[in-house]
Design a protein around this motif. Structure first.
Motif, PDB file in Angstrom:
ATOM      1  N   GLU A 120       3.836  -2.074   3.558  1.00 19.89           N
ATOM      2  CA  GLU A 120       4.001  -0.922   2.663  1.00 19.89           C
ATOM      3  C   GLU A 120       5.419  -0.816   2.109  1.00 19.89           C
ATOM      4  OE1 GLU A 120       2.333   2.766   4.156  1.00 19.89           O
ATOM      5  OE2 GLU A 120       0.937   1.654   5.435  1.00 19.89           O
ATOM      6  N   LEU A 127       3.823  -7.066  -3.922  1.00 19.60           N
ATOM      7  CA  LEU A 127       2.559  -6.706  -3.292  1.00 19.60           C
ATOM      8  C   LEU A 127       1.377  -7.128  -4.169  1.00 19.60           C
ATOM      9  CD1 LEU A 127       1.736  -5.267  -0.651  1.00 19.60           C
ATOM     10  CD2 LEU A 127       1.543  -3.149  -1.956  1.00 19.60           C
ATOM     11  N   SER A 131      -1.554 -10.117  -3.252  1.00 21.85           N
ATOM     12  CA  SER A 131      -3.007  -9.935  -3.271  1.00 21.85           C
ATOM     13  C   SER A 131      -3.676 -10.716  -4.402  1.00 21.85           C
ATOM     14  CB  SER A 131      -3.357  -8.441  -3.416  1.00 21.85           C
ATOM     15  OG  SER A 131      -2.980  -7.721  -2.270  1.00 21.85           O
ATOM     16  N   ASP A 207      -4.428   0.497  -5.756  1.00 22.24           N
ATOM     17  CA  ASP A 207      -5.111   0.197  -4.496  1.00 22.24           C
ATOM     18  C   ASP A 207      -6.450  -0.477  -4.775  1.00 22.24           C
ATOM     19  OD1 ASP A 207      -3.022   1.952  -3.768  1.00 22.24           O
ATOM     20  OD2 ASP A 207      -4.114   2.591  -1.991  1.00 22.24           O
ATOM     21  N   LEU A 210      -5.911  -4.206  -5.846  1.00 24.29           N
ATOM     22  CA  LEU A 210      -5.462  -5.098  -4.786  1.00 24.29           C
ATOM     23  C   LEU A 210      -6.530  -5.289  -3.704  1.00 24.29           C
ATOM     24  CD1 LEU A 210      -1.694  -4.134  -4.378  1.00 24.29           C
ATOM     25  CD2 LEU A 210      -2.810  -5.621  -6.020  1.00 24.29           C
ATOM     26  N   ILE A 223      -2.984  -3.808   2.082  1.00 24.25           N
ATOM     27  CA  ILE A 223      -1.848  -3.210   1.377  1.00 24.25           C
ATOM     28  C   ILE A 223      -1.339  -1.984   2.129  1.00 24.25           C
ATOM     29  CG2 ILE A 223      -2.549  -4.109  -0.855  1.00 24.25           C
ATOM     30  CD1 ILE A 223      -3.633  -1.324  -1.514  1.00 24.25           C
TER      31      ILE A 223
END
Length: 480
Positions: A120, A127, A131, A207, A210, A223
């Motif tokens: 995080e 990030l 992904s 969110d 990913l 994630i």
């Protein structure tokens, strides 16, 4: 070996990777991460320059055989992983090059094993790239290349065979390029469908993207530090359904699109796959029923973990390392079984276990009745000896490499369960194991040497062993 055509294809691969890296660069702009943007722009420039130089190579012959295809497939995954690790190192997200390579290979091979304890804290651009590598690697970078570039000459189906998981690879339509486009069309369509369902449940856009990348590619990079545990039951159910769907042989979806219902229903591997999934859910739900407030919750959690492990996605909705031994044992077995051939899932594949089970039954029948002719049949058709032989050889090579890997990583002094499941999780492209590498832990406890061993395992598992093994055979590199 036709070196020129191999290097030229690697050039195209680097150009594709540079183009795809524009997406995380755009995310960095969106979130105002200007230092991260600089890292991506540098890496993109590196990909374009090296790729551009390689594509200028003019091969005398554009024909490539299985040898060139296997070498190209193996080198492709190595090259894109090395280049894909550059942003992790330069951004400081993973300053250790070996750790960064482990993370990148884990992403592209859709393994989902991580060396990071606090995901995080990563910049959003990094990030996103982490992904996004799942989605890129899910269907295969060479399949993507076949779908978007008008390559001429050679047997293109060899490229698809070298990279696609499973003992058999067939063209859906006469053209290999058209087959690649169909595969990516199905892949993209299912990805969009999951995004719609996730957004409908109130999941934030980033969110959603990913998590969907991880579900579609059956990768599983979380994630959040607790992976999927903090998301609502609705989101977990949606992810469960799509993980299982992405583990189905894509030929079934092709037949459904063409309204060939009987052909879709006749795919024996899919029936075996769904049977194993539902049986595992039922057994685990019964075993863990006392750990949850009610049976329905136990079923939902069991379904999530079964879908995650058998499809080799690797998401976790709870710490299944705390479950009873019976439930954990089933999950370990599912690690080896894997999803269907022709899906985005990893593992040894349902089809191979199906072929082995039928081969055992055939041997028993012929032992009892020596004069009986009992061919091994799949989907009603007898399998040729080459397929049976390749399946047996694959299984033998698999367990030899598996055993050697467990011995090598055991030099770090970790526990047997940790080492065994670490190799199982990486070799089968799953992600989490048990104990020291459990769903709430990571692979950072291993030394650089062990991380390299596990990195090779991830590549070997994704490439179905032989393309990678061919790199170490001197005969492979002889010119013709």
């Amino acid at each position: 070996m036709n070196y020129a055509i191999v290097f030229r294809l690697l050039g195209y691969i680097l150009l594709c990777e540079g183009g795809l890296m524009a997406f995380p660069a755009a995310v960095s702009v969106l979130y105002g991460e200007w230092d991260i943007l600089g890292v991506f722009l540098f890496t993109i420039a590196l990909c374009l320059v090296i790729g551009g130089l390689l594509t200028r190579i003019k091969p005398r012959s554009k024909i490539f055989y299985m040898r060139e295809s296997c070498v190209t497939a193996a080198l492709t995954w190595i090259v894109i992983s090395i280049m894909g690790a550059v942003p992790f190192v330069l951004s400081g997200a993973i300053p250790d090059p070996i750790g960064a390579l482990f993370e990148t290979v884990s992403g592209f091979t859709t393994t989902g094993a991580s060396v990071l304890a606090d995901v995080e804290s990563l910049p959003m651009g990094i990030l996103f790239w982490r992904s996004f590598t799942h989605w890129i690697g899910g269907m295969g970078i060479l399949v993507f290349l076949l779908a978007v570039l008008p390559l001429t000459g050679g047997s293109h189906v060899n490229l698809m065979k070298a990279e696609s998981p499973g003992p058999q690879v067939e063209k859906m339509v006469p053209s290999v390029q058209a087959t690649a486009k169909i595969l990516y069309g199905i892949y993209l369509g299912m990805t969009v469908l999951q995004i719609i369902f996730m957004l409908a449940g109130g999941c934030p856009l980033m969110d959603t993207l990913l998590i969907t990348f991880g579900s579609a590619g059956t990768g599983g990079f979380g994630i959040k530090n607790d992976s999927m545990a903090s998301y609502s039951t609705y989101i977990q159910v949606v992810v469960t359904v799509f993980m299982i769907l992405f583990g189905v042989n894509f030929s079934a979806y092709f037949y459904l699109m063409r309204r060939k219902w009987r052909k879709a229903a006749a795919i024996e591997e899919v029936r075996w796959y769904l049977g194993v999934v539902f049986a595992a859910i039922a057994l685990i739900s019964w075993n863990i029923r006392d750990l949850f407030p009610n049976l329905l919750t136990a079923i939902q959690q069991a379904a999530f973990q079964v879908g995650s492990i058998i499809t080799t996605t690797g998401f976790s909705s709870c710490d299944f390392d705390q479950w009873p031994s019976f439930a954990k044992s089933i999950l370990v077995v599912l690690m080896f079984i894997g999803a269907c051939a022709g899906s985005t899932g990893g593992g040894m594949k349902i089809s191979r276990f199906m072929i082995l089970a039928k081969s055992i039954r055939k041997e028993i029948a012929q032992t009892l009745h020596p004069n009986v002719v009992a061919p091994v049949r799949v989907d009603g058709k007898p399998l040729d000896q080459d397929t049976l032989r390749s399946t047996n050889v694959f299984m033998a090579a698999y367990f030899i490499i598996f055993g050697a890997s467990v011995l090598l990583v055991s030099l770090d002094g970790q526990g047997l369960v940790t080492n065994f499941t670490a190799v199982a999780a990486t070799f089968n492209n799953i992600g989490p194991g048990l104990e020291g590498v459990g769903p709430m832990a990571n692979f950072g406890l291993y030394s650089g040497f062990s991380k390299l061993v596990l990195t090779v395992d991830m590549l070997a598992g994704r490439l179905e062993l032989f393309p990678l093994l061919m790199l170490f055979v001197p005969e492979t590199w002889k010119k013709f």
